[in-house]
Design a protein around this motif. Structure first.
Motif, PDB file in Angstrom:
ATOM      1  N   UNK A  80      48.320  37.573  36.864  1.00 20.18           N
ATOM      2  CA  UNK A  80      47.543  37.086  38.014  1.00 20.18           C
ATOM      3  C   UNK A  80      48.132  35.779  38.522  1.00 20.18           C
ATOM      4  N   UNK A  81      48.412  34.840  37.616  1.00 22.63           N
ATOM      5  CA  UNK A  81      48.999  33.559  38.033  1.00 22.63           C
ATOM      6  C   UNK A  81      50.352  33.793  38.682  1.00 22.63           C
ATOM      7  N   UNK A  82      51.170  34.632  38.084  1.00 21.49           N
ATOM      8  CA  UNK A  82      52.498  34.889  38.643  1.00 21.49           C
ATOM      9  C   UNK A  82      52.415  35.532  40.023  1.00 21.49           C
ATOM     10  N   UNK A  83      51.467  36.410  40.225  1.00 19.27           N
ATOM     11  CA  UNK A  83      51.353  37.116  41.505  1.00 19.27           C
ATOM     12  C   UNK A  83      50.718  36.267  42.597  1.00 19.27           C
ATOM     13  N   UNK A  84      49.674  35.507  42.240  1.00 18.20           N
ATOM     14  CA  UNK A  84      48.888  34.786  43.251  1.00 18.20           C
ATOM     15  C   UNK A  84      49.142  33.285  43.277  1.00 18.20           C
ATOM     16  N   UNK A  85      49.875  32.748  42.309  1.00 20.98           N
ATOM     17  CA  UNK A  85      50.221  31.329  42.326  1.00 20.98           C
ATOM     18  C   UNK A  85      49.047  30.396  42.129  1.00 20.98           C
ATOM     19  N   UNK A  86      48.001  30.877  41.494  1.00 19.11           N
ATOM     20  CA  UNK A  86      46.803  30.075  41.228  1.00 19.11           C
ATOM     21  C   UNK A  86      46.259  30.484  39.869  1.00 19.11           C
ATOM     22  N   UNK A  87      45.375  29.649  39.319  1.00 21.44           N
ATOM     23  CA  UNK A  87      44.809  29.973  38.014  1.00 21.44           C
ATOM     24  C   UNK A  87      44.051  31.296  38.086  1.00 21.44           C
ATOM     25  N   UNK A  88      44.046  31.996  36.970  1.00 17.91           N
ATOM     26  CA  UNK A  88      43.352  33.285  36.925  1.00 17.91           C
ATOM     27  C   UNK A  88      41.858  33.113  37.198  1.00 17.91           C
ATOM     28  N   UNK A  89      41.283  32.005  36.794  1.00 17.94           N
ATOM     29  CA  UNK A  89      39.856  31.742  37.033  1.00 17.94           C
ATOM     30  C   UNK A  89      39.604  31.511  38.521  1.00 17.94           C
ATOM     31  N   UNK A  90      40.464  30.724  39.168  1.00 18.07           N
ATOM     32  CA  UNK A  90      40.310  30.469  40.601  1.00 18.07           C
ATOM     33  C   UNK A  90      40.449  31.762  41.395  1.00 18.07           C
ATOM     34  N   UNK A 114      44.135  40.645  35.083  1.00 17.12           N
ATOM     35  CA  UNK A 114      42.767  40.201  34.796  1.00 17.12           C
ATOM     36  C   UNK A 114      42.524  38.854  35.468  1.00 17.12           C
ATOM     37  N   UNK A 115      41.660  38.859  36.466  1.00 21.08           N
ATOM     38  CA  UNK A 115      41.307  37.620  37.173  1.00 21.08           C
ATOM     39  C   UNK A 115      40.149  36.957  36.436  1.00 21.08           C
ATOM     40  N   UNK A 116      40.393  36.635  35.172  1.00 23.13           N
ATOM     41  CA  UNK A 116      39.419  35.974  34.302  1.00 23.13           C
ATOM     42  C   UNK A 116      40.023  34.646  33.857  1.00 23.13           C
ATOM     43  N   UNK A 117      39.194  33.665  33.635  1.00 23.41           N
ATOM     44  CA  UNK A 117      39.664  32.328  33.311  1.00 23.41           C
ATOM     45  C   UNK A 117      40.510  32.248  32.058  1.00 23.41           C
ATOM     46  N   UNK A 118      41.442  31.291  32.094  1.00 23.72           N
ATOM     47  CA  UNK A 118      42.241  31.018  30.912  1.00 23.72           C
ATOM     48  C   UNK A 118      43.719  30.851  31.159  1.00 23.72           C
ATOM     49  N   UNK A 119      44.236  31.303  32.293  1.00 23.70           N
ATOM     50  CA  UNK A 119      45.660  31.139  32.608  1.00 23.70           C
ATOM     51  C   UNK A 119      45.782  30.137  33.749  1.00 23.70           C
ATOM     52  N   UNK A 120      46.613  29.122  33.536  1.00 17.20           N
ATOM     53  CA  UNK A 120      46.741  28.024  34.504  1.00 17.20           C
ATOM     54  C   UNK A 120      48.206  27.843  34.861  1.00 17.20           C
ATOM     55  N   UNK A 137      40.197  34.129  24.216  1.00 10.71           N
ATOM     56  CA  UNK A 137      39.354  34.284  23.046  1.00 10.71           C
ATOM     57  C   UNK A 137      37.937  33.775  23.242  1.00 10.71           C
ATOM     58  N   UNK A 138      37.728  32.986  24.281  1.00 14.95           N
ATOM     59  CA  UNK A 138      36.422  32.407  24.580  1.00 14.95           C
ATOM     60  C   UNK A 138      35.904  33.002  25.887  1.00 14.95           C
ATOM     61  N   UNK A 139      34.654  32.728  26.261  1.00 14.76           N
ATOM     62  CA  UNK A 139      34.211  33.106  27.607  1.00 14.76           C
ATOM     63  C   UNK A 139      35.151  32.468  28.639  1.00 14.76           C
ATOM     64  N   UNK A 140      35.331  33.121  29.771  1.00 12.38           N
ATOM     65  CA  UNK A 140      36.375  32.713  30.714  1.00 12.38           C
ATOM     66  C   UNK A 140      36.286  31.260  31.162  1.00 12.38           C
ATOM     67  N   UNK A 141      35.107  30.734  31.394  1.00 11.84           N
ATOM     68  CA  UNK A 141      34.971  29.334  31.816  1.00 11.84           C
ATOM     69  C   UNK A 141      35.444  28.408  30.698  1.00 11.84           C
ATOM     70  N   UNK A 142      35.181  28.786  29.452  1.00 14.99           N
ATOM     71  CA  UNK A 142      35.595  27.972  28.311  1.00 14.99           C
ATOM     72  C   UNK A 142      37.101  28.053  28.078  1.00 14.99           C
TER      73      UNK A 142
END
Length: 160
Positions: A80-90, A114-120, A137-142
């Motif tokens: 997701x980060x590689x394709x969209x150039x933004x964090x997966x959470x954003x 996966x557009x879920x938080x954790x990749x920046x 390993x944690x909820x996406x916001x964490x």
């Protein structure tokens, strides 16, 4: 879009504007990875940590309580980060604000993205996104918050 979601998106965008690197090489990946592992270990967090520059995996650690599936989540978030150039959470929160999800209608296979938080994104000014720092390993916001915290600490150390 709710005010809460709008505020979250603004915060996530601010993280990306503020958290940029002057450079990013092997020693930087190692130092940031160690910082993430030390933080997660100190809190007994069951996470996997992954740092990449381009297509090269420069750091990886699977802490107690993490599972093999965390590695698959990492790969999906990194894409997701590689394709969209933004964090997966954003990316995920922007889609949620539009009532959309990352799926075949957007030209991607949700089994691979996966557009879920954790990749920046590792962003270098005047260059762009050169890598990705990921926690799973944690909820996406964490997951996202842990990565942001570690990058903030790493950049403060670099600036000192």
């Amino acid at each position: 879009m709710s005010d809460e979601l709008q505020e979250l998106i603004a915060t996530l965008e601010e993280h990306e504007r503020r958290l940029t690197f002057d450079r990013f090489d092997h020693p930087d990946a190692w130092a940031l990875g160690r910082l993430l592992v030390e933080t997660a270990t100190g809190r007994e967090l069951p996470v996997a940590v992954d740092i990449r520059r381009g297509r090269q995996q420069m750091f990886h650690a699977a802490l107690p309580g993490s599972v093999a599936d965390n590695d698959e989540w990492i790969r999906r978030k990194v894409r997701v980060v590689e394709r969209y150039g933004a964090s997966s959470y954003l990316v995920g929160r922007r889609l949620a604000a539009q009532g959309r999800v990352l799926d075949a209608g957007m030209g991607v296979d949700p089994a691979r993205y996966a557009a879920h938080g954790g990749a920046f994104p590792v962003r270098v000014p005047q260059v762009g996104v050169v890598g990705v720092v990921t926690v799973s390993g944690l909820p996406q916001a964490d997951d996202h918050a842990l990565v942001v915290e570690a990058i903030e600490r790493f950049l403060a150390i670099q600036a000192a």
